[in-house]
Design an enzyme around this catalytic site. Sequence first.
Site, PDB file in Angstrom:
ATOM      1  N   GLY A 236       0.731  -1.259   0.000  1.00 54.98           N
ATOM      2  CA  GLY A 236       0.000   0.000   0.000  1.00 54.98           C
ATOM      3  C   GLY A 236       0.757   1.303   0.000  1.00 54.98           C
ATOM      4  N   GLY A 237       2.056   1.289  -0.360  1.00 51.43           N
ATOM      5  CA  GLY A 237       2.810   2.550  -0.392  1.00 51.43           C
ATOM      6  C   GLY A 237       2.133   3.619  -1.227  1.00 51.43           C
ATOM      7  N   ASP A 256      -5.572  -6.564  -4.175  1.00 58.45           N
ATOM      8  CA  ASP A 256      -4.368  -7.373  -4.396  1.00 58.45           C
ATOM      9  C   ASP A 256      -4.741  -8.845  -4.307  1.00 58.45           C
ATOM     10  OD1 ASP A 256      -1.262  -6.521  -4.564  1.00 58.45           O
ATOM     11  OD2 ASP A 256      -1.435  -8.554  -3.779  1.00 58.45           O
ATOM     12  N   ASP A 301      -0.218  -0.647 -10.914  1.00 57.37           N
ATOM     13  CA  ASP A 301       1.220  -0.712 -10.615  1.00 57.37           C
ATOM     14  C   ASP A 301       1.602  -2.174 -10.826  1.00 57.37           C
ATOM     15  OD1 ASP A 301       3.762  -0.154  -9.723  1.00 57.37           O
ATOM     16  OD2 ASP A 301       3.237  -0.243  -7.599  1.00 57.37           O
ATOM     17  N   CYS A 354       8.188  -0.725 -12.074  1.00 61.91           N
ATOM     18  CA  CYS A 354       9.533  -0.322 -11.635  1.00 61.91           C
ATOM     19  C   CYS A 354      10.561  -1.058 -12.498  1.00 61.91           C
ATOM     20  CB  CYS A 354       9.748  -0.559 -10.149  1.00 61.91           C
ATOM     21  SG  CYS A 354       9.407  -2.234  -9.597  1.00 61.91           S
TER      22      CYS A 354
END
Length: 403
Positions: A236-237, A256, A301, A354
């Site tokens: 959860g960042g 998720d 993400d 990322c």
Amino acid sequence: MRLHRNISFAVIDGLMLIFNEGQYADKVIQQLLKRDKRWGARDRAFVAETTYDIVRWKRLYAEIAEVKEPFDRDNIWRLFAVWATLRGIKLPDWPYFENTPTRKIKGRFDELSKIRKFKESIPDWLDELGEKELGNDVWTKEISALNEQADVILRVNTLKTTKEKLQAVLFDLDIETDFIPNYPDALKLKERANVFQTEAFKDGHFEVQDASSQLVGQFLNVEPGMRVVDACAGAGGKALHLAALMENKGQVIALDIYGNKLNELKRRAKRNGVFNVETRAIDSTKVIKKLYDTADRVLIDAPCSGLGVLRRNPDAKWKLQPEFIEQIKITQQEILQQYSRMVKSGGQMVYATCSILPSENQDQVKAFLDSEAGQGFKFVKDNKILAHTSGFDGFYMALLQKK
């Protein structure tokens, strides 16, 4: 600098677990740091940084030491001797260091530093892939930047404090920070420190989050009162950042496939004073279908190779396999096809990874837009972040709008 026996032994034990048993470096180091209550901050820093260093440069050091995997304990001591010699540390008179060829080590280092795959300590396949996708010049600069130690970056929780106030509180604890231009919620530590022990962290005034990762929340253009879905929320960042950007108003639905990660998100949300985040585990396709055409904003993400974050996960170089990257690209496209259906008419979606590979990034966005599901979307803009130009993690994000 003098080497001490008990902390050197801790490093050797840790490397045995990481290299021979496939354990994750961060988890191993967490355990090592609890090993001796008498260790001070400097001892713990030595254990963590030396372990990470030898993991990062495994291929180079193994080539210099002339040892091959699987490493036995003597092999690991030889890697350690190479590490110490290249840092100009005098080797103590211990049996593990007998007959260490100091001059030869330096000569071999100079020789191997002319070959990128040894100099940057990466598998052959990864070197070939990076060059193929990014080109020789960019890949050479990027993999060099990804081998540097990552800075510690904090994201200020604007629900509870301001950047200026947090900077002042940390300064009183002898933790100095800098603002980073164009990163509105970020503070960069001038020197590494255990910020998790501070009252400011325990009171939810900040999270540790790389500067590039912080840009994703900003990119989604959220506003208070919106319904936002974080479709691959993990712990959860980014969901917490979205909640802060929305001033705790509206709704962030954090999804998720791993329920345990969402439990961690709940704990973090409580500490952060966030109460507009709702977690939902994806245990069937119904969870997604219920949200079709309902979200103002969707963040994907996506799971990825993680090549952009090698600075903080150096062991990923050795765990990653080419087959995994091929498989994850299929998963990325499946997620885009399915989760994009949650965006309502006129809403927006961000696809982020990322990774630094175009095949996981802009190629995936193009494939989506060319597909039937993507016909209803238009490309707005994207941001390709490379470590060697930004100084932070490698990241990619693309903003798409539903027509």
